[in-house]
Design a protein around this motif. Structure first.
Motif, PDB file in Angstrom:
ATOM      1  N   THR A  90       0.834  -1.204   0.000  1.00  0.00           N
ATOM      2  CA  THR A  90       0.000   0.000   0.000  1.00  0.00           C
ATOM      3  C   THR A  90       0.868   1.252   0.000  1.00  0.00           C
ATOM      4  O   THR A  90       0.465   2.287  -0.520  1.00  0.00           O
ATOM      5  CB  THR A  90      -0.945   0.044   1.219  1.00  0.00           C
ATOM      6  N   HIS A  91       2.030   1.127   0.613  1.00  0.00           N
ATOM      7  CA  HIS A  91       3.009   2.221   0.624  1.00  0.00           C
ATOM      8  C   HIS A  91       4.333   1.640   1.084  1.00  0.00           C
ATOM      9  O   HIS A  91       4.399   0.477   1.506  1.00  0.00           O
ATOM     10  CB  HIS A  91       2.537   3.374   1.526  1.00  0.00           C
ATOM     11  N   LEU A  92       5.389   2.438   0.993  1.00  0.00           N
ATOM     12  CA  LEU A  92       6.731   1.890   1.200  1.00  0.00           C
ATOM     13  C   LEU A  92       7.315   2.334   2.539  1.00  0.00           C
ATOM     14  O   LEU A  92       8.393   2.925   2.597  1.00  0.00           O
ATOM     15  CB  LEU A  92       7.634   2.270   0.017  1.00  0.00           C
TER      16      LEU A  92
ATOM     17  N   PRO B  18       8.501   0.912   6.545  1.00  0.00           N
ATOM     18  CA  PRO B  18       9.206  -0.317   6.956  1.00  0.00           C
ATOM     19  C   PRO B  18       8.296  -1.428   7.469  1.00  0.00           C
ATOM     20  O   PRO B  18       8.659  -2.606   7.355  1.00  0.00           O
ATOM     21  CB  PRO B  18      10.140   0.168   8.074  1.00  0.00           C
ATOM     22  N   ASP B  19       7.115  -1.090   8.006  1.00  0.00           N
ATOM     23  CA  ASP B  19       6.217  -2.129   8.520  1.00  0.00           C
ATOM     24  C   ASP B  19       5.254  -2.640   7.447  1.00  0.00           C
ATOM     25  O   ASP B  19       4.315  -3.377   7.757  1.00  0.00           O
ATOM     26  CB  ASP B  19       5.443  -1.627   9.752  1.00  0.00           C
ATOM     27  N   HIS B  20       5.522  -2.280   6.177  1.00  0.00           N
ATOM     28  CA  HIS B  20       4.672  -2.728   5.069  1.00  0.00           C
ATOM     29  C   HIS B  20       5.459  -3.384   3.943  1.00  0.00           C
ATOM     30  O   HIS B  20       4.864  -3.865   2.986  1.00  0.00           O
ATOM     31  CB  HIS B  20       3.849  -1.548   4.527  1.00  0.00           C
ATOM     32  N   VAL B  21       6.788  -3.395   4.074  1.00  0.00           N
ATOM     33  CA  VAL B  21       7.624  -3.958   2.997  1.00  0.00           C
ATOM     34  C   VAL B  21       8.617  -5.015   3.487  1.00  0.00           C
ATOM     35  O   VAL B  21       9.325  -5.618   2.692  1.00  0.00           O
ATOM     36  CB  VAL B  21       8.430  -2.842   2.274  1.00  0.00           C
TER      37      VAL B  21
ATOM     38  N   GLY C 103      -4.754  -0.099   4.371  1.00  0.00           N
ATOM     39  CA  GLY C 103      -3.379   0.358   4.579  1.00  0.00           C
ATOM     40  C   GLY C 103      -3.363   1.369   5.710  1.00  0.00           C
ATOM     41  O   GLY C 103      -4.178   1.294   6.647  1.00  0.00           O
ATOM     42  N   ASP C 104      -2.500   2.374   5.592  1.00  0.00           N
ATOM     43  CA  ASP C 104      -2.298   3.331   6.699  1.00  0.00           C
ATOM     44  C   ASP C 104      -3.009   4.663   6.485  1.00  0.00           C
ATOM     45  O   ASP C 104      -2.568   5.687   6.991  1.00  0.00           O
ATOM     46  CB  ASP C 104      -0.802   3.579   6.909  1.00  0.00           C
ATOM     47  N   MET C 105      -4.128   4.674   5.754  1.00  0.00           N
ATOM     48  CA  MET C 105      -4.913   5.922   5.718  1.00  0.00           C
ATOM     49  C   MET C 105      -5.550   6.180   7.086  1.00  0.00           C
ATOM     50  O   MET C 105      -6.050   7.281   7.343  1.00  0.00           O
ATOM     51  CB  MET C 105      -5.982   5.880   4.624  1.00  0.00           C
TER      52      MET C 105
ATOM     53  N   ALA D  85      -5.001  -1.856   8.682  1.00  0.00           N
ATOM     54  CA  ALA D  85      -3.659  -2.427   8.867  1.00  0.00           C
ATOM     55  C   ALA D  85      -3.334  -2.548  10.347  1.00  0.00           C
ATOM     56  O   ALA D  85      -2.766  -3.547  10.780  1.00  0.00           O
ATOM     57  CB  ALA D  85      -2.627  -1.552   8.160  1.00  0.00           C
ATOM     58  N   HIS D  86      -3.677  -1.522  11.119  1.00  0.00           N
ATOM     59  CA  HIS D  86      -3.056  -1.422  12.447  1.00  0.00           C
ATOM     60  C   HIS D  86      -3.998  -1.481  13.640  1.00  0.00           C
ATOM     61  O   HIS D  86      -3.524  -1.495  14.771  1.00  0.00           O
ATOM     62  CB  HIS D  86      -2.234  -0.131  12.515  1.00  0.00           C
ATOM     63  N   PHE D  87      -5.322  -1.488  13.446  1.00  0.00           N
ATOM     64  CA  PHE D  87      -6.191  -1.627  14.632  1.00  0.00           C
ATOM     65  C   PHE D  87      -5.897  -2.977  15.279  1.00  0.00           C
ATOM     66  O   PHE D  87      -5.639  -3.968  14.589  1.00  0.00           O
ATOM     67  CB  PHE D  87      -7.678  -1.611  14.243  1.00  0.00           C
TER      68      PHE D  87
END
Ligand SMILES: [Zn+2]
Length: 290
Positions: free
Chosen positions: A117-119, A121-124, A222-224, A268-270
Motif C-alpha cells: 500500500t506504501h513503502l 518499513p512495517d509494510h515492505v 493500509g495506513d490511511m 492495517a493497524h487496529f
C-alpha cells in the motif's frame, strides 16, 4: 473471530506478525489535545490504548485468495533488518509471521502478487529475506505491485539520505533488481475483483485495495487510518503522515463513501480483530468491529 472473511468468492485472511503497545498517543497524533484524549479514554482503554497511553497496534498482512490469484497485501517488518531508530523492529528473528501464514494454509511459494500500500518499513519487510548475505525476494514466484509515484519518491529519498530509510535498500530495491516489480498507477484496476484506490496523504502515493464492488465488499485500508479515534476525529493525522491535510481529506472522502454501507474496513493497524464497518455519528463516524 472467524478463520477468514468471505467476500463473494474471495477469502480474506489476516496474517499477524506483532500486536503490542507501540507509540505514545499524544506524540503519535500531534494535534490531539489532552482534553480530547480524556473525553475518549474510557472507550479506548484497554483495547486500543494501554495504561500508559500507548497505542495498541497490530502489524499484519491481508491475504486475498481469489479464484484467480493469491495476493498478499503489505508484508510487515521482516527478519534481520537493521532499524536502528525503531528498537521494536530492529533485527527481528521471529518465526511468528511464517507460522501464521502456514496456519492460514499458505506458504511463501503460494503468493502470486504482493501489493504494498506504501513503502514504509512495517509494510515492505517480508518482501525480502536474507539468503547467504543477500536480500532476495521472500515469495519465489510473486510479482510485487508498487505505485509509480510512491516508488519514485522513495528511490529518490534513498539516494539523498540512505540512512533515513534503510528499508528501501533491503526490502524494495532488491525487488527492482530482481525484475519482480509491477509499477502501476495507484488507481490501477487489477482485475474484476480487486482494484487499487488512491488514498494519498500518509505517503505521497498511498493506495488502499477494494475487494468486490465499491459500497460493499471490503476495503483494505493500509495506513490511511491508524486508530478508531480517527473515525470520531477524521482531522487527526498521524505524526508520520507525509501530508497531514491530505490524509485528513482522504479519511473524510473514504469514510463518507463507506459509512452506513456493508463495506468491511480491513485496517492495517487496529488491534484484533482489526476489521469492521463505519456508521455515521453526527458529522463524524464510529467504527463497529465485525
Ligand atoms: Zn504502518
Amino acid at each position: 473471530m472467524p478463520a477468514h472473511i468471505q467476500i463473494g468468492n474471495v477469502a480474506i485472511h489476516r496474517i499477524v506478525e506483532q500486536e503490542a503497545p507501540f507509540f505514545e498517543v499524544l506524540q503519535f497524533f500531534p494535534t490531539l489535545t489532552k482534553e480530547v484524549l480524556n473525553q475518549n479514554r474510557a472507550w479506548l482503554q484497554p483495547k486500543f490504548l494501554d495504561a500508559e497511553d500507548k497505542l495498541v497496534l497490530c502489524i499484519q498482512s491481508y491475504l486475498l485468495a481469489t479464484p484467480h490469484h493469491t495476493i498478499l497485501i503489505d508484508t510487515c517488518v521482516g527478519n534481520h533488518k537493521p532499524r536502528p531508530n525503531r528498537a521494536f523492529w530492529h533485527m527481528m528473528t521471529s518465526d511468528r509471521y511464517e507460522k501464521n501464514l502456514a496456519g492460514a494454509g499458505f506458504g511463501v511459494g503460494d503468493i502470486d502478487f504482493v501489493m504494498c500500500t506504501h513503502l514504509h518499513p512495517d509494510h515492505v519487510g517480508w518482501n525480502t529475506r536474507l539468503d547467504n548475505g543477500r536480500w532476495v525476494p521472500t515469495f519465489p514466484k510473486a510479482r510485487y505491485v508498487f505505485a509509480d509515484r510512491e516508488l519514485a519518491h522513495w528511490t529518490e529519498r534513498q539516494k539523498e539520505d540512505a540512512a533515513a530509510c534503510p528499508w528501501i535498500l533491503d526490502s524494495v530495491l532488491p525487488i527492482i533488481a530482481a525484475d519482480r516489480a509491477d509499477v502501476v498507477k495507484s488507481a490501477h484496476a487489477f482485475d474484476n475483483l480487486v482494484t487499487l484506490v488512491p488514498t494519498p496523504g500518509h505517503t505521497i502515493d498511498h493506495y488502499s485495495v477494494q475487494v468486490g464492488k465499491p459500497g460493499a465488499g471490503a476495503l483494505i485500508t493500509g495506513d490511511m487510518i491508524h486508530s478508531p479515534l480517527q473515525t470520531r476525529y477524521p482531522e487527526l493525522s498521524a505524526r508520520p503522515d507525509y501530508d497531514p491535510k491530505q490524509s485528513a481529506q482522504t479519511r473524510r472522502n473514504v469514510f463518507g463513501r463507506v459509512c452506513d454501507t456493508a463495506t468491511l474496513l480491513c485496517t492495517a493497524h487496529f488491534p484484533s480483530p482489526s476489521v469492521g464497518r463505519l456508521v455515521s455519528r453526527g458529522d463524524a463516524f464510529d467504527f463497529v468491529a465485525a
